[in-house]
Design a protein around this motif. Structure first.
Motif, short mmCIF file in Angstrom:
data_model
loop_
_atom_site.label_atom_id
_atom_site.label_comp_id
_atom_site.label_asym_id
_atom_site.label_seq_id
_atom_site.Cartn_x
_atom_site.Cartn_y
_atom_site.Cartn_z
N PHE A 8 0.93 -1.30 0.15
CA PHE A 8 0.03 -0.09 -0.18
C PHE A 8 0.91 1.27 -0.19
CE2 PHE A 8 -4.29 1.45 1.25
CZ PHE A 8 -4.03 2.72 1.31
N ARG A 9 0.69 2.23 -0.89
CA ARG A 9 1.73 3.17 -1.21
C ARG A 9 1.15 4.68 -1.50
NH1 ARG A 9 5.73 1.61 -5.77
NH2 ARG A 9 5.79 3.69 -6.37
N ARG A 10 1.59 5.46 -1.12
CA ARG A 10 1.35 6.87 -1.59
C ARG A 10 2.67 7.40 -1.97
NH1 ARG A 10 -1.92 11.04 0.39
NH2 ARG A 10 -2.43 9.93 2.14
N ASP A 11 2.38 7.63 -3.60
CA ASP A 11 3.54 8.33 -4.21
C ASP A 11 3.06 9.85 -4.37
OD1 ASP A 11 5.10 6.13 -6.39
OD2 ASP A 11 2.89 5.37 -5.71
N ILE A 12 4.10 10.55 -3.64
CA ILE A 12 4.00 11.87 -3.40
C ILE A 12 4.24 12.87 -4.62
CG2 ILE A 12 5.14 13.86 -1.64
CD1 ILE A 12 5.80 11.49 0.09
N ASN A 13 3.35 13.77 -4.72
CA ASN A 13 3.50 14.98 -5.51
C ASN A 13 4.70 15.68 -5.30
OD1 ASN A 13 3.15 17.04 -7.44
ND2 ASN A 13 1.34 17.95 -6.16
N ASN A 14 5.97 15.23 -5.84
CA ASN A 14 7.17 16.12 -5.61
C ASN A 14 7.92 15.96 -6.83
OD1 ASN A 14 8.43 13.60 -5.46
ND2 ASN A 14 8.56 13.83 -3.26
N GLN A 15 9.04 16.46 -7.19
CA GLN A 15 10.03 16.53 -8.22
C GLN A 15 11.19 15.68 -8.26
OE1 GLN A 15 9.24 18.44 -11.04
NE2 GLN A 15 7.27 18.67 -9.90
N VAL A 16 10.96 14.43 -7.36
CA VAL A 16 12.20 13.61 -7.18
C VAL A 16 11.98 12.52 -8.30
CG1 VAL A 16 13.18 11.65 -5.81
CG2 VAL A 16 12.15 13.67 -4.76
N ARG A 17 13.05 12.38 -9.20
CA ARG A 17 13.01 11.71 -10.37
C ARG A 17 14.17 10.34 -9.97
NH1 ARG A 17 10.96 14.27 -14.89
NH2 ARG A 17 10.06 16.36 -14.42
N LYS A 18 14.13 9.53 -9.51
CA LYS A 18 14.70 8.44 -9.50
C LYS A 18 14.25 7.11 -9.16
CE LYS A 18 15.56 8.54 -4.43
NZ LYS A 18 16.42 8.75 -3.25
N LYS A 19 15.07 5.91 -9.13
CA LYS A 19 14.49 4.44 -8.89
C LYS A 19 13.09 4.20 -9.94
CE LYS A 19 16.62 4.08 -4.30
NZ LYS A 19 16.20 3.69 -3.02
N SER A 20 12.16 3.73 -9.20
CA SER A 20 11.22 3.50 -9.92
C SER A 20 10.16 4.57 -10.81
CB SER A 20 9.97 2.92 -8.92
OG SER A 20 9.31 3.60 -8.24
N ARG A 21 10.65 5.78 -10.68
CA ARG A 21 10.35 6.94 -11.52
C ARG A 21 11.05 6.89 -12.66
NH1 ARG A 21 8.23 11.65 -7.63
NH2 ARG A 21 6.21 10.85 -6.71
N LEU A 22 12.07 6.23 -13.03
CA LEU A 22 12.75 6.17 -14.33
C LEU A 22 12.37 4.76 -14.90
CD1 LEU A 22 16.28 7.23 -12.83
CD2 LEU A 22 14.37 8.76 -13.72
N TRP A 23 12.70 4.46 -16.05
CA TRP A 23 12.36 3.32 -16.79
C TRP A 23 13.35 2.29 -16.45
CZ3 TRP A 23 8.02 3.70 -19.35
CH2 TRP A 23 7.62 5.01 -19.95
N GLY A 54 0.56 11.20 -11.81
CA GLY A 54 1.64 9.97 -11.48
C GLY A 54 1.13 8.61 -11.75
N PRO A 55 0.54 8.63 -13.09
CA PRO A 55 0.03 7.07 -13.62
C PRO A 55 1.29 6.33 -13.75
CG PRO A 55 0.04 8.72 -15.47
CD PRO A 55 0.45 9.58 -14.20
N PHE A 56 0.82 4.91 -13.51
CA PHE A 56 1.89 3.95 -14.12
C PHE A 56 1.84 3.98 -15.72
CE2 PHE A 56 2.63 -0.24 -15.90
CZ PHE A 56 3.64 -0.69 -15.25
N GLU A 57 3.15 4.15 -16.00
CA GLU A 57 3.53 4.25 -17.42
C GLU A 57 4.35 3.23 -17.97
OE1 GLU A 57 4.10 8.46 -20.08
OE2 GLU A 57 5.27 8.05 -18.53
N TYR A 58 3.90 2.80 -19.37
CA TYR A 58 4.63 1.54 -19.67
C TYR A 58 5.09 1.85 -21.49
CZ TYR A 58 0.37 0.00 -21.96
OH TYR A 58 -0.61 0.00 -23.05
N ILE A 59 5.92 1.28 -21.87
CA ILE A 59 6.16 1.14 -23.34
C ILE A 59 5.76 -0.22 -23.83
CG2 ILE A 59 7.92 1.20 -24.93
CD1 ILE A 59 9.61 2.93 -23.09
N PRO A 60 5.08 -0.19 -25.01
CA PRO A 60 4.63 -1.56 -25.43
C PRO A 60 5.62 -2.70 -25.51
CG PRO A 60 3.75 0.20 -26.99
CD PRO A 60 4.63 0.95 -25.93
N LYS A 61 5.25 -3.87 -24.99
CA LYS A 61 6.13 -5.09 -25.11
C LYS A 61 6.54 -5.50 -26.45
CE LYS A 61 5.65 -10.04 -24.03
NZ LYS A 61 4.77 -11.27 -23.84
N PHE A 82 9.07 -2.49 -20.51
CA PHE A 82 9.71 -1.18 -19.64
C PHE A 82 8.34 -0.48 -19.22
CE2 PHE A 82 13.33 -2.48 -22.10
CZ PHE A 82 14.33 -2.36 -21.10
N HIS A 83 8.72 0.27 -17.92
CA HIS A 83 7.73 0.88 -17.19
C HIS A 83 8.56 1.98 -16.13
CE1 HIS A 83 8.74 -2.44 -14.50
NE2 HIS A 83 8.44 -1.84 -13.39
#
Length: 297
Positions: free
Chosen positions: A141-156, A180-187, A237-238
């Motif tokens: 169970f997680r809250r993804d915070i509205n901030n500008q951090v770009r690392k780990k799972s926020r990268l592809w 902050g939706p889950f985002e992917y690139i087609p398989k 990739f996601h």
């Protein structure tokens, strides 16, 4: 210090697993196990077979709790509603983090959430997709915070626990492109990306990915509260897109086979003590899914 030592150990083991002698032997054993398990896959209704087929082809299926109609959904949502109020809106004293997770104790207290991921129908869907008996790693169970951090799972990236794995993601609030939706690139582009970047389980920045695959192929999964995403995070990739307008609240249910490619990366959302406590309410099959590393290897 213990965490650093563990990370170094896991990296050393991962590199050993990549040695051809080890990896080829493991791959042969995996394919043999798949073939032997085919006749033992559980029965699925036509709608669930269609879901699995779409997963095999696309690596992702987007549906909803209403369409799934899984038993105990109302209990799970009620527990999620209570737990949501206990998840902090920020991480005190740490501006470099972007996700607040419910603790193991909180998941144990609101166990209907954990149990939802063990519904027999869901386990049957997962087993038919993976082709082998299921290991359930719990509910996150997680809250993804509205901030500008770009690392780990926020990268592809691709997840590395297993050759095939499945995550079921439930949105607990409405999520648009700025949420902050889950985002992917087609398989279908995974192999091209991996070869072009000589991918080695690292995180990829937008600028690098855009050189290989145009951002027009990046697919955000928007949806209302109750949207459900089935996704093989080992084979497409996601990332979690950066939230710009609001936090995202969601639950991730994680599954691999019981012979994962990298078992040392697998962990449960509950402690062993809590797993033992909740197991008294479970069927034999469900127990095997949570105790796969112990009595059921």
């Amino acid at each position: 210090m213990i965490t650093i030592v563990k990370k170094v150990r896991n990296e050393i083991i991962r590199k050993i697993y990549r040695i051809p002698l080890f990896s080829n032997t493991a791959d042969i054993a995996y394919q043999t196990a798949i073939a032997q398990h085919t006749d033992h896959l559980p029965y699925l209704a036509e709608s669930d077979l269609s879901l699995v087929k779409n997963l095999q082809e696309e690596g992702i299926v987007i549906t909803s709790l209403t369409e799934l109609s899984i038993p105990s959904t109302m209990e799970m949502l009620q527990a999620a509603k209570l737990l949501k109020t206990k998840i902090p809106r920020n991480i005190a004293g740490n501006q470099n983090e972007f996700t607040v997770h419910a603790t193991s104790e909180q998941i144990r207290e609101h166990s209907s959430i954990f149990f939802w991921g063990l519904q027999e129908r869901l386990l049957n869907i997962v087993e038919n997709y993976l082709g082998l008996s299921v290991a359930y790693h719990g509910a996150y169970f997680r809250r993804d915070i509205n901030n500008q951090v770009r690392k780990k799972s926020r990268l592809w990236h691709l997840d590395k626990e297993d050759r095939k794995m499945l995550k079921i993601i439930i949105y607990l609030n409405d999520v648009n492109e700025d949420g902050g939706p889950f985002e992917y690139i087609p398989k279908s582009l995974t192999s091209h990306i991996s070869k072009s970047l000589k991918y080695d389980d690292t995180y990829i920045k937008d600028e690098t990915m855009d050189q290989v695959v145009s951002s027009s192929y990046w697919q955000p999964c928007t949806g209302k509260s109750g949207a459900v995403i089935f996704v093989d995070t080992a084979n497409i990739f996601h990332r979690g897109k950066l939230p710009l307008s609001s936090d995202r609240l969601s639950i991730f249910f994680d599954y691999t086979t019981r012979q994962p490619k990298h078992p040392f990366y697998c962990k449960s959302s509950l402690s062993n003590k809590d797993l033992l406590a909740v197991s008294v309410e479970l069927s034999e099959n469900q127990k095997q899914c949570i105790f796969w590393q112990h009595n059921y290897n």
